[in-house]
Design a protein around this motif. Structure first.
Motif, mmCIF file in Angstrom:
data_model
loop_
_atom_site.group_PDB
_atom_site.id
_atom_site.type_symbol
_atom_site.label_atom_id
_atom_site.label_comp_id
_atom_site.label_asym_id
_atom_site.label_seq_id
_atom_site.Cartn_x
_atom_site.Cartn_y
_atom_site.Cartn_z
ATOM 1 N N ASP A 175 2.327 -0.766 37.416
ATOM 2 C CA ASP A 175 2.264 -1.937 38.096
ATOM 3 C C ASP A 175 3.438 -2.828 37.757
ATOM 4 N N THR A 176 4.191 -2.874 36.711
ATOM 5 C CA THR A 176 5.125 -4.001 36.438
ATOM 6 C C THR A 176 6.598 -3.226 36.230
ATOM 7 N N MET A 177 6.585 -1.696 36.351
ATOM 8 C CA MET A 177 7.812 -1.098 35.979
ATOM 9 C C MET A 177 8.546 -1.429 34.787
ATOM 10 N N ARG A 178 7.847 -1.802 33.915
ATOM 11 C CA ARG A 178 8.469 -2.113 32.511
ATOM 12 C C ARG A 178 8.162 -0.948 31.672
ATOM 13 N N VAL A 179 9.396 -0.725 30.934
ATOM 14 C CA VAL A 179 9.152 0.376 30.076
ATOM 15 C C VAL A 179 8.446 0.339 28.839
ATOM 16 N N MET A 180 7.481 1.152 28.709
ATOM 17 C CA MET A 180 6.470 1.279 27.344
ATOM 18 C C MET A 180 7.218 1.899 26.359
ATOM 19 N N ASP A 181 7.673 3.039 26.779
ATOM 20 C CA ASP A 181 8.359 4.150 25.707
ATOM 21 C C ASP A 181 9.591 4.634 26.202
ATOM 22 N N PRO A 239 12.889 13.460 26.349
ATOM 23 C CA PRO A 239 11.676 13.425 27.024
ATOM 24 C C PRO A 239 11.550 12.219 28.023
ATOM 25 N N PRO A 240 10.659 12.176 29.079
ATOM 26 C CA PRO A 240 10.759 11.189 30.143
ATOM 27 C C PRO A 240 10.317 9.837 29.487
ATOM 28 N N LEU A 241 10.468 8.738 30.157
ATOM 29 C CA LEU A 241 9.999 7.347 29.911
ATOM 30 C C LEU A 241 8.818 7.448 30.224
ATOM 31 N N VAL A 242 8.107 6.161 29.415
ATOM 32 C CA VAL A 242 6.830 6.313 29.894
ATOM 33 C C VAL A 242 6.861 4.659 30.418
ATOM 34 N N VAL A 243 6.434 4.552 31.723
ATOM 35 C CA VAL A 243 6.597 3.192 32.425
ATOM 36 C C VAL A 243 5.143 2.729 32.838
ATOM 37 N N HIS A 244 4.877 1.459 32.807
ATOM 38 C CA HIS A 244 3.763 0.820 33.329
ATOM 39 C C HIS A 244 3.891 0.624 34.962
ATOM 40 N N ARG A 262 25.501 6.638 30.138
ATOM 41 C CA ARG A 262 26.149 7.970 30.600
ATOM 42 C C ARG A 262 26.417 7.787 32.113
ATOM 43 N N GLY A 263 26.138 6.669 32.716
ATOM 44 C CA GLY A 263 26.288 6.756 34.243
ATOM 45 C C GLY A 263 25.324 7.120 34.909
ATOM 46 N N GLN A 264 24.199 7.426 34.487
ATOM 47 C CA GLN A 264 23.016 8.220 35.287
ATOM 48 C C GLN A 264 22.453 7.377 36.229
ATOM 49 N N ARG A 265 22.122 7.650 37.538
ATOM 50 C CA ARG A 265 21.658 7.003 38.618
ATOM 51 C C ARG A 265 20.090 7.081 38.406
ATOM 52 N N GLN A 266 19.328 7.930 37.975
ATOM 53 C CA GLN A 266 18.025 8.293 37.871
ATOM 54 C C GLN A 266 17.718 8.682 36.537
ATOM 55 N N VAL A 267 16.428 8.591 36.128
ATOM 56 C CA VAL A 267 15.852 9.138 34.826
ATOM 57 C C VAL A 267 14.429 9.628 34.897
ATOM 58 N N PRO A 268 13.916 10.484 34.347
ATOM 59 C CA PRO A 268 12.480 10.956 34.424
ATOM 60 C C PRO A 268 11.540 10.060 33.683
ATOM 61 N N VAL A 269 10.488 9.807 34.455
ATOM 62 C CA VAL A 269 9.424 8.853 34.189
ATOM 63 C C VAL A 269 8.013 9.424 34.412
ATOM 64 N N VAL A 270 7.388 9.023 33.172
ATOM 65 C CA VAL A 270 5.913 9.138 33.802
ATOM 66 C C VAL A 270 5.208 7.958 33.612
ATOM 67 N N TYR A 271 4.271 7.664 34.734
ATOM 68 C CA TYR A 271 3.738 6.589 35.013
ATOM 69 C C TYR A 271 2.211 6.162 34.168
ATOM 70 N N PHE A 272 2.134 4.939 33.693
ATOM 71 C CA PHE A 272 1.008 4.637 32.997
ATOM 72 C C PHE A 272 -0.023 3.890 34.036
ATOM 73 N N GLU A 273 -1.003 4.147 34.016
ATOM 74 C CA GLU A 273 -1.976 3.158 35.119
ATOM 75 C C GLU A 273 -2.643 2.448 34.205
ATOM 76 N N GLY A 274 -2.708 1.181 34.192
ATOM 77 C CA GLY A 274 -3.811 0.469 33.459
ATOM 78 C C GLY A 274 -3.282 -1.029 33.320
ATOM 79 N N THR A 275 -3.826 -2.197 32.334
ATOM 80 C CA THR A 275 -3.573 -3.522 32.465
ATOM 81 C C THR A 275 -2.550 -3.492 31.660
ATOM 82 N N GLY A 276 -1.783 -4.804 31.693
ATOM 83 C CA GLY A 276 -0.720 -5.031 30.686
ATOM 84 C C GLY A 276 -1.037 -5.044 29.263
ATOM 85 N N ASP A 277 -2.316 -5.546 28.938
ATOM 86 C CA ASP A 277 -2.574 -5.413 27.596
ATOM 87 C C ASP A 277 -2.856 -4.138 27.289
ATOM 88 N N GLU A 278 -3.666 -3.099 28.010
ATOM 89 C CA GLU A 278 -3.439 -1.729 27.802
ATOM 90 C C GLU A 278 -2.160 -1.168 27.529
#
Length: 334
Positions: free
Chosen positions: A71-77, A64-69, A88-104
């Motif tokens: 604003d900060t590009m931090r990995v949430m999940d 599954p794609p990663l869930v990323v915040h 594995r040496g991958q250069r790119q990964v699939p990502v779903v972005y989350f919009e919201g505050t850091g606390d959210e």
């Protein structure tokens, strides 16, 4: 510290609707360079489990794609999936972005990590509870428990351990996203005061402002009507004044007399359709007698559906009443 309205919004987001959020952005999956992604939002205190990373790296199916915040590009999940991709040496990964505050983002990260993937340890869950308690003390024990995957009594115990003057609140936000007074009597007193000062306010408005359920507001209204028929009246369009006083009698008694008169009326009593109508009326009135306690005892996960059904039923009764004509033309009880 977040405002009460913001906390309610977070509750709606985190309580059982995260998959809905992800589904809405599933078509917007982006491939992102692994060097741009950062750690920092995972609730896992122990960091990355190397053995689990090797297990993921050896899988052939698409992860599954990663869930990323965003604003900060931090990995949430997906921290382990990211480590496996880098291994594995991958250069790119699939990502779903989350919009919201850091606390959210942290709240959603905890909910996602607690719901799937590598199991969160007890210490991870407890630490997440403490952090959310510090950020959102207005949230109820059940809501925080549902986010972190623990029992409500665990949250209550941790809240007690960390309680201070700032957390002596008069209300909390429940799993339904609504404000609920810690004291039921306080909520009832607030509802009664609103009804006395603003007799035209609808039950929904009273319930929202007093922080109680609509069923509790209805129970407060019925008690006020029984004590002083002229003290409170419903004038909202959703449900016209459901009872009126006559000759000094309490409203509920007046309605019961009307129903008793109807049950003796041959035009209704001796026809199948009439008897069916009388049974429905009797059942409805009997339910109204205990609607407040019933509403308070309902499980949270049923409330949204029951709210929709109840409103549909109420609307149907009102449509039926409109077909009968003027309320004042109703016959008097013998």
């Amino acid at each position: 510290m977040a405002t009460t309205d913001a906390v309610a919004r977070h509750a709606v987001l985190a309580q059982g609707r995260i998959e809905d959020v992800l589904e809405r952005v599933r078509s917007e999956v982006e491939w992102v360079d692994v060097t741009l992604l950062r750690e920092g939002l995972s609730p896992r205190l122990g960091g990355i489990d190397g053995m689990y990373v090797r297990h993921l790296a050896g899988l052939t199916e698409e992860l599954p794609p990663l869930v990323v915040h965003r604003d900060t590009m931090r990995v949430m999940d997906g921290s382990h999936r990211l480590a496996a991709a880098r291994g594995r040496g991958q250069r790119q990964v699939p990502v779903v972005y989350f919009e919201g505050t850091g606390d959210e983002a942290f709240v959603v990260a905890v909910r996602l990590n607690a719901a799937h993937g590598k199991t969160l340890r007890a210490g991870d869950r407890a630490a997440a509870v403490r952090r959310i308690l510090g950020t959102y003390p207005h949230c109820s024990d059940r809501w925080i428990a549902s986010v972190c995957g623990v029992a409500p009594r665990t949250v209550a115990a941790l809240r007690q351990e960390s309680a201070d003057g700032r957390q002596r609140l008069d209300a909390r936000i429940g799993r339904d996203g609504r404000r609920h007074p810690l004291s039921a009597q306080e909520g009832r007193r607030a509802a009664e005061q609103i009804m006395r000062e603003e007799p035209g306010a609808s039950l929904r408005v009273v319930a929202r402002r007093a922080g109680v359920s609509v069923g509790t507001a209805l129970d407060v209204q019925r008690r006020l009507l029984a004590a002083s028929p002229e003290g409170v009246r419903r004038t909202d369009g959703a449900a016209r004044q459901w009872a009126a006083a006559d000759a000094g009698q309490p409203a509920v008694l007046r309605i019961r007399e009307q129903l008793e008169w109807l049950t003796r009326e041959p035009a209704l009593r001796y026809t199948d359709q009439g008897r069916a109508l009388l049974r429905m009326l009797s059942a409805t009135l009997a339910f109204l007698d205990r609607s407040g306690p019933t509403a308070d005892a309902l499980p949270d996960h049923c409330r949204r559906s029951l709210d929709a059904v109840a409103r549909a039923c109420a609307g149907g009764w009102l449509d039926f009443a409109d077909q009968l004509g003027d309320e004042e033309a109703l016959p008097r009880a013998a």
